[in-house]
Design a protein around this motif. Sequence first.
Motif, PDB file in Angstrom:
ATOM      1  N   THR A  13      26.408  -2.939  22.082  1.00  0.00           N
ATOM      2  CA  THR A  13      25.379  -3.610  22.886  1.00  0.00           C
ATOM      3  C   THR A  13      25.188  -3.079  24.114  1.00  0.00           C
ATOM      4  N   HIS A  14      23.966  -3.129  24.630  1.00  0.00           N
ATOM      5  CA  HIS A  14      23.542  -2.498  25.938  1.00  0.00           C
ATOM      6  C   HIS A  14      22.011  -2.974  26.604  1.00  0.00           C
ATOM      7  N   GLU A  15      21.977  -2.510  27.507  1.00  0.00           N
ATOM      8  CA  GLU A  15      20.763  -2.664  28.313  1.00  0.00           C
ATOM      9  C   GLU A  15      19.396  -1.916  27.260  1.00  0.00           C
ATOM     10  N   PRO A  16      18.314  -2.403  27.030  1.00  0.00           N
ATOM     11  CA  PRO A  16      17.400  -1.778  26.290  1.00  0.00           C
ATOM     12  C   PRO A  16      17.423  -0.225  26.578  1.00  0.00           C
ATOM     13  N   ARG A  48      18.758  -2.778  21.969  1.00  0.00           N
ATOM     14  CA  ARG A  48      19.902  -3.579  22.703  1.00  0.00           C
ATOM     15  C   ARG A  48      21.070  -3.227  21.972  1.00  0.00           C
ATOM     16  N   CYS A  49      21.033  -2.435  21.004  1.00  0.00           N
ATOM     17  CA  CYS A  49      22.333  -2.426  20.264  1.00  0.00           C
ATOM     18  C   CYS A  49      22.239  -1.137  19.632  1.00  0.00           C
ATOM     19  N   THR A  50      23.180  -0.414  19.422  1.00  0.00           N
ATOM     20  CA  THR A  50      23.365   0.927  18.625  1.00  0.00           C
ATOM     21  C   THR A  50      24.599   0.675  17.743  1.00  0.00           C
ATOM     22  N   MET A  51      24.538   1.080  16.268  1.00  0.00           N
ATOM     23  CA  MET A  51      25.581   1.106  15.395  1.00  0.00           C
ATOM     24  C   MET A  51      25.953   2.282  14.749  1.00  0.00           C
ATOM     25  N   ASP A  92       0.742   0.355  15.669  1.00  0.00           N
ATOM     26  CA  ASP A  92       1.393   0.732  14.263  1.00  0.00           C
ATOM     27  C   ASP A  92       2.552   0.515  14.038  1.00  0.00           C
ATOM     28  N   LEU A  93       3.590   1.023  15.181  1.00  0.00           N
ATOM     29  CA  LEU A  93       4.920   0.779  14.826  1.00  0.00           C
ATOM     30  C   LEU A  93       5.100  -0.732  14.633  1.00  0.00           C
ATOM     31  N   ALA A  94       4.744  -1.768  15.444  1.00  0.00           N
ATOM     32  CA  ALA A  94       4.836  -2.944  15.366  1.00  0.00           C
ATOM     33  C   ALA A  94       4.137  -3.570  13.901  1.00  0.00           C
ATOM     34  N   GLN A  95       3.010  -3.062  13.637  1.00  0.00           N
ATOM     35  CA  GLN A  95       2.465  -3.630  12.379  1.00  0.00           C
ATOM     36  C   GLN A  95       3.107  -3.263  11.084  1.00  0.00           C
ATOM     37  N   LEU A  96       3.580  -1.816  11.101  1.00  0.00           N
ATOM     38  CA  LEU A  96       4.099  -1.286   9.719  1.00  0.00           C
ATOM     39  C   LEU A  96       5.545  -1.405   9.718  1.00  0.00           C
ATOM     40  N   LEU A  97       6.390  -1.485  10.768  1.00  0.00           N
ATOM     41  CA  LEU A  97       7.785  -1.582  10.679  1.00  0.00           C
ATOM     42  C   LEU A  97       8.322  -2.751  11.557  1.00  0.00           C
ATOM     43  N   GLY A  98       7.656  -3.567  11.757  1.00  0.00           N
ATOM     44  CA  GLY A  98       7.984  -4.844  12.529  1.00  0.00           C
ATOM     45  C   GLY A  98       9.170  -4.798  13.749  1.00  0.00           C
ATOM     46  N   THR A  99       9.059  -3.408  14.491  1.00  0.00           N
ATOM     47  CA  THR A  99       9.826  -3.298  15.478  1.00  0.00           C
ATOM     48  C   THR A  99       9.055  -2.532  16.669  1.00  0.00           C
ATOM     49  N   GLU A 100       9.738  -2.289  17.650  1.00  0.00           N
ATOM     50  CA  GLU A 100       9.207  -2.164  18.982  1.00  0.00           C
ATOM     51  C   GLU A 100       9.629  -0.730  19.497  1.00  0.00           C
ATOM     52  N   PRO A 101       9.054  -0.092  20.521  1.00  0.00           N
ATOM     53  CA  PRO A 101       9.628   1.205  20.916  1.00  0.00           C
ATOM     54  C   PRO A 101      11.088   1.065  21.299  1.00  0.00           C
ATOM     55  N   GLY A 102      11.457   2.249  20.864  1.00  0.00           N
ATOM     56  CA  GLY A 102      13.036   2.120  21.322  1.00  0.00           C
ATOM     57  C   GLY A 102      14.013   1.796  20.363  1.00  0.00           C
ATOM     58  N   ALA A 103      13.497   1.247  19.244  1.00  0.00           N
ATOM     59  CA  ALA A 103      14.363   0.366  18.257  1.00  0.00           C
ATOM     60  C   ALA A 103      14.172   1.237  17.119  1.00  0.00           C
ATOM     61  N   LEU A 104      13.252   2.128  16.864  1.00  0.00           N
ATOM     62  CA  LEU A 104      12.973   2.764  15.741  1.00  0.00           C
ATOM     63  C   LEU A 104      14.174   3.496  14.964  1.00  0.00           C
ATOM     64  N   SER A 105      14.643   3.272  13.781  1.00  0.00           N
ATOM     65  CA  SER A 105      15.658   4.105  13.267  1.00  0.00           C
ATOM     66  C   SER A 105      15.336   3.894  11.583  1.00  0.00           C
ATOM     67  N   LEU A 106      16.058   4.689  10.614  1.00  0.00           N
ATOM     68  CA  LEU A 106      15.845   4.557   9.531  1.00  0.00           C
ATOM     69  C   LEU A 106      15.866   3.259   8.959  1.00  0.00           C
ATOM     70  N   LEU A 107      16.720   2.150   9.549  1.00  0.00           N
ATOM     71  CA  LEU A 107      16.746   0.910   9.149  1.00  0.00           C
ATOM     72  C   LEU A 107      15.366   0.178   9.274  1.00  0.00           C
ATOM     73  N   SER A 108      14.555   0.725   9.997  1.00  0.00           N
ATOM     74  CA  SER A 108      13.185   0.176  10.207  1.00  0.00           C
ATOM     75  C   SER A 108      12.223   0.113   9.039  1.00  0.00           C
ATOM     76  N   LEU A 109      12.733   1.040   7.977  1.00  0.00           N
ATOM     77  CA  LEU A 109      11.938   0.963   6.809  1.00  0.00           C
ATOM     78  C   LEU A 109      12.300  -0.021   5.947  1.00  0.00           C
ATOM     79  N   LEU A 110      13.500  -0.813   6.318  1.00  0.00           N
ATOM     80  CA  LEU A 110      13.467  -2.197   5.493  1.00  0.00           C
ATOM     81  C   LEU A 110      12.619  -3.051   5.824  1.00  0.00           C
TER      82      LEU A 110
END
Length: 176
Positions: free
Chosen positions: A34-37, A148-151, A101-119
């Motif tokens: 866990t970390h700062e954004p 704020r987290c990287t796994m 587009d990122l928020a509408q299609l993948l429900g996420t914000e800049p900096g948080a995009l990953s393959l998990l966003s496809l869920l």
Amino acid sequence: MPAVTVPAQASEPLCPDELFNLLKLRQTGIEYRTHEPVFTCEEATDILGDLPGVKAKNLFLKDRKGSRYILLCTEENRRADLKRLASKLDSSRLSMASNDDLAQLLGTEPGALSLLSLLNDPQHKVEAVIDADLQQADLMHCHPLSNRCTMAVDMELLLRLVGDSGHSVRWLSLES
């Protein structure tokens, strides 16, 4: 490995805590920080230290007409030639999609995009393209819908989650 359950047609997008807990359940001993954004690969590298796995760069792209969206996943230092990529994908010109587009299609914000966003894309409006050089990776750095987290997610689990969400993955060489 136990079956992975992903909400196929959820009315609400997964939230970071739900995804974080799902990953911890499915991958025993998963390492994370866990970390700062963070908003760039450079910022993440400075923070993540010795977290095992491939450091991924994820780009959210759209074609000229805005009718085709692509989540491109590659190694953090790989340069993405969008003109060459468009040609390989038989697409019109590609550019970065908007934060809206990122928020509408993948429900996420800049900096948080990953393959998990496809869920969070039950309509399958976003295509997954992964650099073929990542096929041998055991673990990949992913944000669980939060910058704020990287796994360090097991690649087999990651691909299973993406597949269970109804998305197919296209492996593509980004070399010339």
